[in-house]
Design an enzyme around this catalytic site. Sequence first.
Site, PDB file in Angstrom:
ATOM      1  N   GLU A  96      -4.664   6.784  33.948  1.00 55.08           N
ATOM      2  CA  GLU A  96      -4.745   8.083  34.625  1.00 55.08           C
ATOM      3  C   GLU A  96      -6.203   8.455  34.929  1.00 55.08           C
ATOM      4  O   GLU A  96      -6.534   8.919  36.026  1.00 55.08           O
ATOM      5  CB  GLU A  96      -4.142   9.190  33.746  1.00 55.08           C
ATOM      6  N   GLY A 151      -9.867   9.192  19.312  1.00 54.73           N
ATOM      7  CA  GLY A 151      -9.791  10.013  20.528  1.00 54.73           C
ATOM      8  C   GLY A 151      -9.477  11.470  20.234  1.00 54.73           C
ATOM      9  O   GLY A 151     -10.109  12.388  20.755  1.00 54.73           O
ATOM     10  N   ARG A 152      -8.507  11.706  19.365  1.00 54.55           N
ATOM     11  CA  ARG A 152      -8.087  13.093  19.102  1.00 54.55           C
ATOM     12  C   ARG A 152      -9.012  13.812  18.124  1.00 54.55           C
ATOM     13  O   ARG A 152      -8.778  14.962  17.767  1.00 54.55           O
ATOM     14  CB  ARG A 152      -6.637  13.107  18.608  1.00 54.55           C
ATOM     15  N   HIS A 190       8.623  37.264  23.676  1.00 51.34           N
ATOM     16  CA  HIS A 190       9.557  37.614  24.759  1.00 51.34           C
ATOM     17  C   HIS A 190      10.206  36.370  25.329  1.00 51.34           C
ATOM     18  O   HIS A 190      10.736  36.408  26.442  1.00 51.34           O
ATOM     19  CB  HIS A 190       8.815  38.408  25.839  1.00 51.34           C
ATOM     20  N   LYS A 242     -12.788   7.180  26.096  1.00 51.84           N
ATOM     21  CA  LYS A 242     -13.307   6.324  25.028  1.00 51.84           C
ATOM     22  C   LYS A 242     -13.254   4.856  25.467  1.00 51.84           C
ATOM     23  O   LYS A 242     -14.227   4.129  25.349  1.00 51.84           O
ATOM     24  CB  LYS A 242     -12.480   6.545  23.754  1.00 51.84           C
ATOM     25  N   LYS A 274       3.085   2.509  28.290  1.00 51.10           N
ATOM     26  CA  LYS A 274       1.971   2.154  29.181  1.00 51.10           C
ATOM     27  C   LYS A 274       2.244   0.808  29.844  1.00 51.10           C
ATOM     28  O   LYS A 274       2.041   0.638  31.046  1.00 51.10           O
ATOM     29  CB  LYS A 274       0.664   2.027  28.383  1.00 51.10           C
ATOM     30  N   GLU A 291       0.286  12.715  17.177  1.00 48.84           N
ATOM     31  CA  GLU A 291      -0.204  11.356  17.429  1.00 48.84           C
ATOM     32  C   GLU A 291      -0.730  10.743  16.128  1.00 48.84           C
ATOM     33  O   GLU A 291      -0.694   9.530  15.942  1.00 48.84           O
ATOM     34  CB  GLU A 291      -1.296  11.354  18.514  1.00 48.84           C
TER      35      GLU A 291
HETATM   36  O1  F6P Z   1      -2.724   6.871  25.055  1.00 46.24           O
HETATM   37  C1  F6P Z   1      -3.168   7.606  23.970  1.00 46.24           C
HETATM   38  C2  F6P Z   1      -4.655   7.675  23.943  1.00 46.24           C
HETATM   39  O2  F6P Z   1      -5.191   6.463  23.573  1.00 46.24           O
HETATM   40  C3  F6P Z   1      -5.145   8.782  23.033  1.00 46.24           C
HETATM   41  O3  F6P Z   1      -5.177   8.411  21.717  1.00 46.24           O
HETATM   42  C4  F6P Z   1      -6.481   9.077  23.624  1.00 46.24           C
HETATM   43  O4  F6P Z   1      -6.993  10.294  23.184  1.00 46.24           O
HETATM   44  C5  F6P Z   1      -6.145   9.056  25.093  1.00 46.24           C
HETATM   45  O5  F6P Z   1      -5.194   8.016  25.219  1.00 46.24           O
HETATM   46  C6  F6P Z   1      -7.284   8.836  26.031  1.00 46.24           C
HETATM   47  O6  F6P Z   1      -7.951   7.634  25.757  1.00 46.24           O
HETATM   48  P1  F6P Z   1      -9.351   7.328  26.382  1.00 46.24           P
HETATM   49  O7  F6P Z   1     -10.326   8.335  25.894  1.00 46.24           O
HETATM   50  O8  F6P Z   1      -9.689   5.941  25.927  1.00 46.24           O
HETATM   51  O9  F6P Z   1      -9.229   7.401  27.884  1.00 46.24           O
END
Ligand code: F6P
Length: 550
Positions: free
Chosen positions: A214, A269-270, A386, A208, A514, A355
């Site tokens: 990452e 995002g979620r 199990h 987003k 972060k 979240e």
């Molecule tokens: O760090 C949390 C977060 O912002 C989530 O809310 C989001 O889904 C995820 O990181 C990834 O964010 P992006 O889509 O901006 O890379």
Amino acid sequence: MPRMPFTASATHTALMDHHARACQWRMADLFAQDPLRAQAFSLEAAGLFLDYSKNRIDRTTVALLVALARECGVAQQRDAMFAGARINTTENRAVLHTALRAPRGHTLRLDGRDINADVHAVLDQMRLFSDQVRTGAWRGCQGQAMTDIVNIGIGGSDLGPKMACQALRPYGHPRLTSHFISNADGNDLAALLPRLNPATTLFIIASKTFTTAETMMNAQTARTWFLRQHPHTGDLKKHFVAVSTNTPAVQAFGIAPENMFPFWDWVGGRYSLWSAIGLSIMLAIGFDHFAQLLAGAHALDRHFQEAPLERNLPVLLALIGIWNRNYFQDASLSIAPYHQDLKYFPAYLQQLEMESNGKQVACDGTPLAAPACPVIWGNVGTNGQHAYFQLLHQGADVVPVDFITALQPAHDLPGHHTALLANCFAQSEALMLGKNAGQASAEMQAEGNSAPAIAALLPHKLFPGNRPSNTLLLETLSPARLGALIALYEHKTFVQGVIWGINSFDQWGVELGKVLAKQIHAELAGAAVSNQHDSSTHGLIARARAATLQ
Ligand code: F6P
């Protein structure tokens, strides 16, 4: 609008009194007293059947909980969300993931824009692209059709698409294999890249913000890997596409403008798998099935908007959760999908619920008077049986469980599905009934045990029972039913957020780590180590630096 804490309401006081009585109940007795109990406490909507009768509730409980929802303004907040009000107050944003699944022509304007037209324009773009890739018309740099789709994203840009691709794998395209890379840990990408042919691989960079560390790192590594084998940068546009709200950052990364699939800041995002973030899903299952996923979610949206609160699936699921969390003080909720294809559903719900509602202040910044989101965890049945079900049956903590299963399998292997369903239904029955001393002794006697052996073993053989669960049944795990299931939990999360009085749509809690990681990353890479670290962190950094220097 200012919201009163639910604990200040008259209904909360009544619920506290009622809870004192409910603590004395045994669900087994409630079932014995009322042959229509299962009927009274079950509900069906949008193709989902919910049996919530194995909870420590009676009709008064439900009436009081619904009154609480009313007092907390659930219906008004719901309507505000659907209408595009900026209910995400700390980010001044509307919350309109529901608009992503509204049919074409549905009227909704936000800041003067027809967002239904925007949504369907992107769906058309996704459809064109996914049709080309799926038919093989989209050719790579050596003229071949794509075989592998790699979604690079994390959090909401990973968990939803990965969960849905797994859930709908029987609908997958036979030529295309989906991969999901999320972790900064290079072990994941390093294991995947040698298995890929760059000339037949399509990377989707899904973010987003297009700033997530990452994702950017994995995207750069993938780009470098590709260019090492196909050094002509003009070839990138056949193999890299982006999904984002951040056009300048996508362009700066070098992705062709026509390869960008946009979405909007009013999609959290979620809550984003319905948007272009779902491109990997559409590539796997095709536009028509993706449209069914959206339609299933929309059917649940309509039910949430239209059904009275006492017959409203997400409202009831949320209220049962509030009853367990805030009155019985149960601190976690286990998700038990009895369906291998839902294996990522617990992880998906962890982000969705934790979240969204893992917070300690109300919308106005005041501390919450009661704890909010429980810990969400779980795994597929029967595997969990199990492993950790021992604790669910005999541990000191009561852990409510959501059992989820489909009545029809997607395979034709004889016997398996009956066994699966038998286990699912047996677990909720066992958690509810338990086993008392009389029953356990009688069993051991029948097995021929001596009296001393029975006395010694008896405490270990007791099951307290009275442990609550919900059971959700789908006819099959189809795109439409999966859409409804996800939307059910989205709206459950929303309703609980309203009752707890929190903003379910921001996530400030992820920021501190972060920022610190950025600093430590620089220090591990050779910058001077700050003397502001505590001795533990300082020591860990020193060890890591020493290890990399060796
Ligand atoms: O760090 C949390 C977060 O912002 C989530 O809310 C989001 O889904 C995820 O990181 C990834 O964010 P992006 O889509 O901006 O890379």
